[in-house]
Design a protein around this motif. Sequence first.
Motif: not given
Length: 500
Positions: A193-194, A197, A200-201
């Motif tokens: 999940q990290r 994240e 996407k950033n």
Amino acid sequence: MKTANLRSIIEIYNKSDDNKLSHSYMKYLGTDVKDIDLQSLKSLLHTLHELDKSLYIKDLNGFYMGYKIPQIGKEFDLLRLTDSTILNIEYKSQTTQKVHKQLLQNQYYLKFLGLPIYSFSYIENENKLYKLDDQNSLIEASFDELIYIIKSQGFSQTFYTEDLNEKFNPSNYLISPFSKTEEFINNEYFLTQRQEELEKNIYTDVEQGINYIILSGDAGSGKTLLTYHIAKKYINDGKNVGLIHCAKLNFGHIKLKNYYHWNIEAIKDWKYLFQTNFPEILIIDEFQRINKQQFLDIVQKYIKPNNITLILSGDGKQIFRKHEGEIFEQFENSEYRNVKKYRLNTKIRTNEKLANFIRIMLSLDKKNSLQVNNENIDIVYFNTVEEANSYIEAKKDNYKYISYTPSLYNNNKYADLAKYNPNNIGNAHEVIGQEFENVIVILGEQFYYEGNKLRDRALEGIPYATGKMFFQQITRAINKLEVVVVNNFEVFNKLIEIFD
């Protein structure tokens, strides 16, 4: 983690007015399940019972609730294993686009157990059940099918109730673009999940024209996989991507370069990337090792004049000489503008007990605050390097030997003998960015403890910091580490005392 009876769980939930009792019981089971999930489970059981009154309490035994795979944290809402099947049920209060992806992920992680998988997702507000078909498309499933599987598991099979962690081997699903290149290219993995994240950033930053994007993380944090995943995404999108690896190219790099036509160069050959078409995106991997002049040449001659996006990936701890780390520190100290920084903090590749042993070995003061056992650690002692080298050679079927980096000009028995050891997978410089299941290393008389800190002296004739090379060696291990202590009985005793 203990298994639970689902009917019992819901009756406790119903009796717990302020939810304290249900929370305490979840803690007793060794899990942490949210109230919203318990409400969805209650709704699911009500639907099943309305359809089949003969769904007995005994049919609902043996479920793990909220189990998380060690190291990566992948969670399953409900999981039940028998000797011949796996049942997985996910539940959500409302439909989301993540349902399909979640079932695909679950199937990926569970397939390594080698049993038929029945995986469902229950959506409470629709009161509907979903599953994957044979083509892995998301389709609606019948509650009768789920009831049949629940009953058949309970009727003819034995539930697994032991430590579920024993069933999941992290090396199966923590792939490396270097050691499992085909699986990496074929997308046979999932990001945490990290990692998703940060992915996407970083995509957003590139679109917005950010000049410098920094991705840092300790050994085992998944930094390398994310870095090369991002490169692959842009390559597949038709972008011209260049990669500079600040060390010698390993076999995985060479395969990506020769078989899959990636534009990758070792740092000494970085100018080849700019001989024809300039890359639109340049990624410098292990950038903490680049020297200042090399970096300035790249930025001033190519990055700035051509508006190239620069992504820098590295770990400030993985250095071998004093001049290394200068550029890393400059970005840490905000000496560059229009920069975005991201960090992966959690170790996902290294066994927790192994990681704790390494922390304690480097600083004995941490012994009282960290849990450790010798299950994944072996420590042996020999008087001479020759004896140690012979011992390591005999371990070639189970361990990868990482040696100290030799000098081009001077001899040193620790580095030189390793050249002829068939178990030597590479020296400290050659294995940068790679991981291996089981690693064996030598700790010689150059090491000593001072104030409970592991210190080191220089290896004679070797220009690289001994302690930095040793740190690189031991942090390449995923599962097991064996330390061969040579002619250093004082440090050997200290290491053994870690397990007292």
